[in-house]
Each structure stands twice: as structure tokens, then as C-alpha cells.
Design a protein around this motif. Structure first.
Motif, PDB file in Angstrom:
ATOM      1  N   LEU A   1       5.625   3.004  -8.417  1.00  0.00           N
ATOM      2  CA  LEU A   1       5.352   2.148  -9.579  1.00  0.00           C
ATOM      3  C   LEU A   1       6.613   1.409 -10.001  1.00  0.00           C
ATOM      4  O   LEU A   1       6.567   0.225 -10.361  1.00  0.00           O
ATOM      5  CB  LEU A   1       4.824   2.996 -10.740  1.00  0.00           C
ATOM      6  N   GLY A   2       7.753   2.089  -9.948  1.00  0.00           N
ATOM      7  CA  GLY A   2       9.006   1.441 -10.293  1.00  0.00           C
ATOM      8  C   GLY A   2       9.320   0.273  -9.360  1.00  0.00           C
ATOM      9  O   GLY A   2       9.779  -0.784  -9.796  1.00  0.00           O
ATOM     10  N   LEU A   3       9.052   0.451  -8.066  1.00  0.00           N
ATOM     11  CA  LEU A   3       9.277  -0.630  -7.102  1.00  0.00           C
ATOM     12  C   LEU A   3       8.388  -1.834  -7.415  1.00  0.00           C
ATOM     13  O   LEU A   3       8.825  -2.985  -7.355  1.00  0.00           O
ATOM     14  CB  LEU A   3       8.983  -0.130  -5.680  1.00  0.00           C
ATOM     15  N   ILE A   4       7.147  -1.564  -7.753  1.00  0.00           N
ATOM     16  CA  ILE A   4       6.194  -2.648  -8.027  1.00  0.00           C
ATOM     17  C   ILE A   4       6.589  -3.387  -9.298  1.00  0.00           C
ATOM     18  O   ILE A   4       6.567  -4.623  -9.354  1.00  0.00           O
ATOM     19  CB  ILE A   4       4.766  -2.079  -8.151  1.00  0.00           C
ATOM     20  N   TRP A   5       6.955  -2.650 -10.342  1.00  0.00           N
ATOM     21  CA  TRP A   5       7.311  -3.276 -11.621  1.00  0.00           C
ATOM     22  C   TRP A   5       8.591  -4.089 -11.523  1.00  0.00           C
ATOM     23  O   TRP A   5       8.850  -4.927 -12.396  1.00  0.00           O
ATOM     24  CB  TRP A   5       7.412  -2.217 -12.705  1.00  0.00           C
ATOM     25  N   ARG A   6       9.409  -3.842 -10.515  1.00  0.00           N
ATOM     26  CA  ARG A   6      10.585  -4.685 -10.328  1.00  0.00           C
ATOM     27  C   ARG A   6      10.190  -6.075  -9.847  1.00  0.00           C
ATOM     28  O   ARG A   6      10.962  -7.020  -9.979  1.00  0.00           O
ATOM     29  CB  ARG A   6      11.538  -4.031  -9.325  1.00  0.00           C
ATOM     30  N   LEU A  22       0.985   6.186 -17.290  1.00  0.00           N
ATOM     31  CA  LEU A  22       1.057   6.220 -18.757  1.00  0.00           C
ATOM     32  C   LEU A  22       2.447   6.544 -19.310  1.00  0.00           C
ATOM     33  O   LEU A  22       2.943   5.827 -20.188  1.00  0.00           O
ATOM     34  CB  LEU A  22       0.016   7.203 -19.314  1.00  0.00           C
ATOM     35  N   PRO A  23       3.112   7.610 -18.845  1.00  0.00           N
ATOM     36  CA  PRO A  23       4.427   7.907 -19.441  1.00  0.00           C
ATOM     37  C   PRO A  23       5.460   6.816 -19.190  1.00  0.00           C
ATOM     38  O   PRO A  23       6.473   6.752 -19.893  1.00  0.00           O
ATOM     39  CB  PRO A  23       4.831   9.218 -18.742  1.00  0.00           C
ATOM     40  N   LEU A  24       5.218   5.955 -18.193  1.00  0.00           N
ATOM     41  CA  LEU A  24       6.201   4.953 -17.793  1.00  0.00           C
ATOM     42  C   LEU A  24       5.983   3.602 -18.451  1.00  0.00           C
ATOM     43  O   LEU A  24       6.801   2.691 -18.281  1.00  0.00           O
ATOM     44  CB  LEU A  24       6.163   4.780 -16.270  1.00  0.00           C
ATOM     45  N   LEU A  25       4.876   3.439 -19.178  1.00  0.00           N
ATOM     46  CA  LEU A  25       4.579   2.126 -19.765  1.00  0.00           C
ATOM     47  C   LEU A  25       5.653   1.727 -20.769  1.00  0.00           C
ATOM     48  O   LEU A  25       6.214   2.556 -21.471  1.00  0.00           O
ATOM     49  CB  LEU A  25       3.222   2.160 -20.469  1.00  0.00           C
ATOM     50  N   ALA A  85       0.844  -1.201   0.000  1.00  0.00           N
ATOM     51  CA  ALA A  85       0.000   0.000   0.000  1.00  0.00           C
ATOM     52  C   ALA A  85       0.872   1.240   0.000  1.00  0.00           C
ATOM     53  O   ALA A  85       1.934   1.253   0.641  1.00  0.00           O
ATOM     54  CB  ALA A  85      -0.916   0.010   1.222  1.00  0.00           C
ATOM     55  N   PRO A  86       0.450   2.303  -0.707  1.00  0.00           N
ATOM     56  CA  PRO A  86       1.123   3.595  -0.558  1.00  0.00           C
ATOM     57  C   PRO A  86       0.802   4.158   0.823  1.00  0.00           C
ATOM     58  O   PRO A  86      -0.050   3.625   1.534  1.00  0.00           O
ATOM     59  CB  PRO A  86       0.518   4.442  -1.680  1.00  0.00           C
ATOM     60  N   LEU A  87       1.469   5.234   1.180  1.00  0.00           N
ATOM     61  CA  LEU A  87       1.362   5.730   2.559  1.00  0.00           C
ATOM     62  C   LEU A  87       0.805   7.143   2.577  1.00  0.00           C
ATOM     63  O   LEU A  87       1.529   8.124   2.723  1.00  0.00           O
ATOM     64  CB  LEU A  87       2.731   5.673   3.237  1.00  0.00           C
ATOM     65  N   GLY A  88      -0.513   7.225   2.371  1.00  0.00           N
ATOM     66  CA  GLY A  88      -1.179   8.518   2.488  1.00  0.00           C
ATOM     67  C   GLY A  88      -1.053   9.392   1.270  1.00  0.00           C
ATOM     68  O   GLY A  88      -1.446  10.558   1.306  1.00  0.00           O
ATOM     69  N   THR A  89      -0.505   8.877   0.173  1.00  0.00           N
ATOM     70  CA  THR A  89      -0.376   9.666  -1.049  1.00  0.00           C
ATOM     71  C   THR A  89      -0.901   8.845  -2.221  1.00  0.00           C
ATOM     72  O   THR A  89      -1.085   7.632  -2.118  1.00  0.00           O
ATOM     73  CB  THR A  89       1.097  10.023  -1.338  1.00  0.00           C
ATOM     74  N   ALA A  90      -1.145   9.535  -3.324  1.00  0.00           N
ATOM     75  CA  ALA A  90      -1.441   8.809  -4.563  1.00  0.00           C
ATOM     76  C   ALA A  90      -0.200   8.023  -4.957  1.00  0.00           C
ATOM     77  O   ALA A  90       0.922   8.373  -4.601  1.00  0.00           O
ATOM     78  CB  ALA A  90      -1.834   9.781  -5.665  1.00  0.00           C
ATOM     79  N   LEU A  91      -0.398   6.930  -5.697  1.00  0.00           N
ATOM     80  CA  LEU A  91       0.708   6.091  -6.133  1.00  0.00           C
ATOM     81  C   LEU A  91       1.669   6.929  -6.978  1.00  0.00           C
ATOM     82  O   LEU A  91       1.265   7.585  -7.938  1.00  0.00           O
ATOM     83  CB  LEU A  91       0.164   4.916  -6.945  1.00  0.00           C
ATOM     84  N   THR A  92       2.953   6.932  -6.609  1.00  0.00           N
ATOM     85  CA  THR A  92       3.936   7.776  -7.283  1.00  0.00           C
ATOM     86  C   THR A  92       4.714   6.992  -8.335  1.00  0.00           C
ATOM     87  O   THR A  92       4.672   5.763  -8.380  1.00  0.00           O
ATOM     88  CB  THR A  92       4.932   8.363  -6.267  1.00  0.00           C
ATOM     89  N   GLU A  93       5.461   7.726  -9.149  1.00  0.00           N
ATOM     90  CA  GLU A  93       6.293   7.091 -10.164  1.00  0.00           C
ATOM     91  C   GLU A  93       7.337   6.177  -9.517  1.00  0.00           C
ATOM     92  O   GLU A  93       7.608   5.080 -10.012  1.00  0.00           O
ATOM     93  CB  GLU A  93       6.996   8.144 -11.020  1.00  0.00           C
TER      94      GLU A  93
END
Length: 629
Positions: free
Chosen positions: A288-293, A320-323, A277-285
């Protein structure tokens, strides 16, 4: 920090790779190497090899490859520097510091870790004491077992402004403030940040406590309170439960992203360990990088209320810009007003997994959101929809992914706004009474068949029996032979095509395989690969058949220049049109059968709508002929 190649080589040489990997994976000796079932993908027969002499591992199944440092980053989820530091400590090597300031900063961070670890231990003691009875009752009411409570390190911050400050008085007050444990206000004595709250430690990827989240016990605001950003904690770069979810994801091949840490804990209680889970913020870039690893397509499962769905959409737009090829997001939609805790309480892990089985891909989530954003009755409103969805596609940096998104949105727009042709049906003959149900069939001779009820066209019937029309397939394959670079852009569409001629079907299959393996492929290279195959003769026949009147099928004549960019654009459009038409003709065939069986207004109208869409597609295909598109 200066890490020379020589220093890194020395670090690798001091680590026995099979021993390092063997701590989490069962390895067996195979000659001079070791083998194991690959931890990066599910397999029953070992294809993962470890070579201690050369210092690398390799999987012949999924191509995972790396050394000791890569193992720590990919398998443990550590950053490069954290991996180096942990391996250096094991090897008895000192990590060089860039300058005295960097060394001092590292020393200060280590001291802050002592502060937050001391706070975590004290909070845990308080929860187990007589003061913690109300908090323990709350956890029991939430269905959180003692085992889960200990695994996640729950604690209690007493309702006091100075209890923690007094308990950690061995640390300087300034350090307690810097760690986020105390609040410093001008002209006032610093006081405890967390008071009267159930405490939940937040850990980094290595499992070290770096911050806290606190849930209020009883009434009060805010309901949840997190540590502020500190030298240890940057909330936009940390995911709650990453240290536990990362190894769990290697067993499940998935990661679930939920809204908050209580959702993560509720899922863990139900046996679902691969949630973050993120921590009180919208999911950040960075997150997302951590998850995609860990996985290429994580599942976002936010609450079913309006706020949760807005958060999901924000994450979709931010991604979107990271896809890039193979890496995207999927979305699981919970029932309105429910969160993961509600689902697992009512339906258990099976009920939650059933929701995950119905995920929606990112492209579909964007499309559904924009279609539902407003009315689509006027040309201006429809144009606005087109602008919005194509604008999303344009945010994508990767050219191939951007191309496929634009094609996907164009196909959906075509289907949604297909031009309706004027009816050509003759006027219904006058009858003294309206027809009763069943009077158009069954041999009743008072009334003829409904003139709007068009019989299935020959090409419509043939599509269900023998695939797409042979001339269209010939033109398509001929174009791909000239421009094989297009294959990678349209691989999914090409794989779906129904081809009646076995020779053409086999040729296209071979071209798809070659096109996906070989980048930068040209016509000459493709033919060289096809030459030893039995499909080669068919390929050369189609390549010579340049009289099919499409720009991408033409061979240059003497003193004639061919616009290759235009030919490739029109070939891409042609592929999409043929694919859409094939699916549409199948739908027409079904609609024809339904209409003739039911003979009601709704089924007849659907038959006419699909027929008009099919005619529109035929017009667009015709426009590509002879270079008039």
C-alpha cells in the motif's frame, strides 16, 4: 551504511538535475533555469522549474519539490538507497558500506542477480526454441501478442528436473538454491523448482529480475507457482509490474491493483499500462505504501467472485490504520465470475474503463459489506452493525480522518434506522366500495383526499427555494466563528450546504477557504483575516448574537466558565444534523410531489417515512438548544 550529509551533498553536486530530469521529460531553457510541463500532474502550460545551481526542482501548480534523490524516489519509484546507489554509479562515487558484513551481503545479492538474470535469459531462449511451440500456442490463444510477450520477458521452463541446473552450472549449486531456482531436499540432489511452466519474470522498481512466476502448461497443481522469498525477493514488499506502471501512472494519474500478473498482462495487451498486482498474498501495508507513493487513491479491481471480493475487503481493512488526509482506496466491482481478462476480451479497454468510472470509495465499501453481513431486524442486530462500522473507524490512526469516518457512519446509521413516528392520521371514512385509481383527484367528490397524504410543510417548500432556515445558518456560522478549528473536520459537509442569504453564503465560503489554508486557527486569528473583507461586519454581528441558545454560540458571562470541548462536540453534531436535514427536506419535497401525483400506497408510505425522519431530526436539533443535548 553511513551516508553523511557531506557525502550526500557531494553526490548532488555531481548530478546535473536538468539532464537527469530531461531523460524522461521535455525541458526547455528559461533564463538561468529550465521549465517543463509537470510530470506529477496534468498541465498544458509549464509550471515546473529546474534550477541546476541550487539543485532543486519545483512545481508552482502542485507544489512538487525536491532534489535529484527525491526525483528518483518520486518519479522513478525507487527506494532511497536504490536512488542513492544509481546516482552514485552515474557520478562515479562509491557508496560507503557500514561494515564488512554489509559489504559481503551486498556482494552476495549482486551475485544472486546474475543467477536470476541468467535464468531469465535461458527461459526466454527455451520459449523461442522448438520446445516452446506449445507455450507459444497457449499465449496466442490467450490473445497475448509477440510484442507483449517480449515486453514482459515470457519464457519457458522445460519439464525437466535438471535442465536449468545444467544450463546454469557455472554458478555454485548453493547459490542456485539460495536464488530459488533449485529446491534442496534432505538426502536428495537439488532439482529445478520450475518444470513444465510458462515463466514470467518478476522485476523490482528498477526493472531488474528478482524472481519468477510460473504457470503450469497442461494439467497439474499448483496452477501458479512463485519463487520463494530470497535475499532478492520479499513477496510482501514487491508489486508485479511496478517498473512499468509507475511511469504510466504519471500520465493517467491512477494505479489499478488487480489480483495477478496475468490480469496485468491482459490489461497491458489492451493498452492499459498502469496496473500492478500483489504476488500470491493479500495486499500488505508495504505494498500500500508503494502504491500511495504514485497516486493518493488507487483503484482496487479484484475478480467478481466471492474470493476476489473477500480479498478486496481484506485490503480495505488493512488500509484503515494507514489512512491520512487525501489518501484512501477506491473499489471497482467486476461482474460476478469475471476477471479483467474477460472484460477486455469482450468489451475492450473502453469497457474496462467504464467499470473504473463507477468506483466505490472505501467508506462506502465498508458500509455496504457490513450492512450485507447479516439481518438487521432486531435491536441487537442493529447494535452489532453500529459496533462493527464504528470499530472500523476506530482503527484509523489519523484523528481527522477517523472523525470524518465516524460521522459518515453515524449519518448512514441515522438514515437506515430513523425512528418512525406513530401515525396521527384520522381514521379513513367508511366507503361502500374501495376507491378506484384516480378517484382521490380529478374533482371526484365521493371521496375526500387520503388523510395520510400530508401537504408539504412550509419549511419543506422553502428549503428547495431559499435554502436552509436562516436561524440555523446563523447559529452554525456563529459557532464556526468561535471555533474555526471545526471547519477542517467538516469541510465537505459545509461546502454542500444550501444557503439562501447571499451575505451568509459568501461569509461561509470565505471561512471555508481560510479554514482549509490555515491550521491551528482561533477566533481572533479568523477575525483578523476577515477584517479587510466586506463580510467582516456580518461576521461580527453573528458573533455578538449569543442568544441563539446553543452551547457553541454562548459568550462567557461574569464568573462563568464555558465547556469548550462540549461546545465543539455539539457544534460538530449540529453541522451533521443540519446537513442531513437539508438533504432530507429536499427528498421530502420530491416525495410529496410524487405521492400527490400517484396516490398509491407505496408513495404515501415513503412520504410518511421521510416526514417521520424529519421530525426526529428536529427533535435532536431541539435537544441541543439550551444545553439540554
Amino acid at each position: 551504511m553511513s551516508l553523511t550529509p557531506q557525502w550526500l551533498d557531494e553526490l548532488r553536486s555531481r548530478i546535473t538535475l536538468s539532464t537527469l530530469i530531461g531523460r524522461t521529460v521535455k525541458v526547455t531553457r528559461a533564463g538561468r533555469e529550465y521549465k517543463a510541463c509537470c510530470p506529477f500532474h496534468n498541465e498544458k502550460t509549464p509550471s515546473f522549474t529546474i534550477n541546476d545551481e541550487k539543485g532543486f526542482y519545483h512545481c508552482f501548480g502542485c507544489s512538487a519539490h525536491g532534489d535529484a534523490i527525491r526525483w528518483m524516489t518520486d518519479q522513478r519509484g525507487l527506494s532511497f538507497m536504490d536512488a542513492v546507489k544509481e546516482l552514485a554509479a552515474e557520478a562515479g562515487m562509491d557508496v560507503p558500506a557500514a561494515d564488512p558484513r554489509a559489504a559481503k551481503k551486498a556482494e552476495e545479492a549482486a551475485s544472486l542477480r546474475d543467477v536470476v538474470q541468467g535464468a531469465a535469459e535461458w527461459f526466454t531462449q527455451q520459449l523461442g526454441s522448438s520446445n516452446g511451440a506449445p507455450a507459444r500456442e497457449y499465449l496466442a490463444k490467450r490473445g497475448i501478442s509477440e510484442a507483449t510477450r517480449k515486453a514482459f520477458g515470457f519464457g519457458l521452463a522445460p519439464d525437466s528436473r535438471s535442465a536449468l541446473k545444467e544450463a546454469l552450472k557455472k554458478f555454485p549449486t548453493a547459490m542456485l538454491v539460495e536464488s530459488g531456482m533449485l529446491i534442496a531436499v534432505e538426502d536428495k540432489e537439488p532439482y529445478d523448482r520450475f518444470r513444465g511452466r510458462l515463466m514470467i519474470p518478476i522485476r523490482d522498481a528498477r526493472g531488474r529480475v528478482i524472481a519468477f512466476g510460473g504457470r503450469i502448461l497442461g494439467d497439474g497443481e499448483p496452477k501458479y507457482l512463485n519463487s520463494p522469498d530470497t535475499p532478492l525477493f520479499d513477496k510482501g514488499r514487491v508489486l508485479y509490474n511496478l517498473d512499468k506502471a509507475s511511469p504510466a501512472s504519471r500520465q493517467t494519474n491512477r494505479i489499478i491493483v488487480v489480483e495477478g500478473y496475468m490480469d496485468v498482462i491482459a490489461l497491458a495487451e489492451a493498452g492499459i499500462a498502469d496496473a500492478v498486482a500483489p504476488l500470491g498474498t493479500a495486499l500488505t501495508e508495504a505494498q500500500l505504501g508503494l502504491i500511495w507513493r504514485m497516486v493518493p487513491v488507487p483503484v482496487l479491481c479484484f475478480d467478481g467472485d466471492a474470493a476476489g471480493q473477500k480479498a478486496a475487503m481484506r485490503a480495505a481493512v488493512r488500509a484503515l490504520p494507514l489512512l491520512r488526509p487525501g489518501f484512501s482506496l477506491a473499489f471497482a466491482t467486476l461482474p460476478a465470475g469475471q476477471d479483467p481478462d474477460d472484460i477486455v476480451r469482450a468489451r475492450g479497454a473502453e469497457g474496462f474503463n467504464a467499470i473504473l468510472d463507477e468506483t466505490q470509495p472505501l467508506v462506502e465499501r465498508l458500509w455496504a459489506h457490513e450492512v450485507a453481513a447479516g439481518p438487521l431486524a432486531t435491536p441487537e442486530e442493529r447494535a452489532a452493525l453500529k459496533t462493527r462500522v464504528l470499530g472500523h473507524a476506530d482503527e484509523i490512526q489519523d484523528a481527522d480522518v477517523r472523525h470524518h469516518y465516524r460521522e459518515a457512519f453515524r449519518e448512514r446509521l441515522d438514515m437506515l434506522f430513523a425512528r418512525k413516528q406513530p401515525e396521527r392520521a384520522q381514521r379513513q371514512p367508511w366507503t361502500p366500495n374501495p376507491p378506484r385509481a384516480g378517484q382521490f383527484g380529478g374533482g371526484n367528490r365521493r371521496f375526500g383526499p387520503d388523510p395520510r397524504l400530508q401537504p408539504p410543510a412550509d419549511e419543506t417548500r422553502s428549503i428547495g427555494q431559499s435554502g436552509i432556515a436562516a436561524p440555523l445558518i446563523a447559529a452554525l456560522i456563529g459557532g464556526l466563528l468561535r471555533y474555526p478549528g471545526i471547519i477542517r473536520r467538516h469541510d465537505e459537509e459545509l461546502a454542500r450546504l444550501s444557503i439562501g442569504d447571499p451575505a451568509d453564503a459568501e461569509l461561509l465560503d470565505q471561512m471555508l477557504d481560510i479554514g482549509m489554508r490555515q491550521e491551528g486557527l482561533d477566533c481572533e486569528g479568523l477575525l483578523a483575516i476577515l477584517e479587510p473583507m466586506k463580510v467582516y461586519n456580518r461576521a461580527t454581528t453573528l458573533l455578538r448574537a449569543d442568544g441563539m441558545h446553543f452551547s457553541f454560540n454562548r459568550s462567557p458571562k461574569k464568573n462563568e466558565a464555558i465547556d469548550h470541548d462540549r461546545a465543539q462536540r455539539e457544534l460538530s453534531e449540529f453541522i451533521s444534523l443540519v446537513n442531513t436535514q437539508a438533504e432530507l427536506k429536499m427528498r421530502r419535497l420530491q416525495a410529496d410531489e410524487i405521492a400527490r401525483a400517484r396516490l398509491d400506497e407505496q408513495s404515501i408510505a415513503e412520504q410518511q417515512r421521510l416526514r417521520a425522519m424529519d421530525e426526529d431530526l428536529m427533535h435532536r436539533l431541539q435537544a441541543l438548544r439550551e444545553g439540554s443535548g
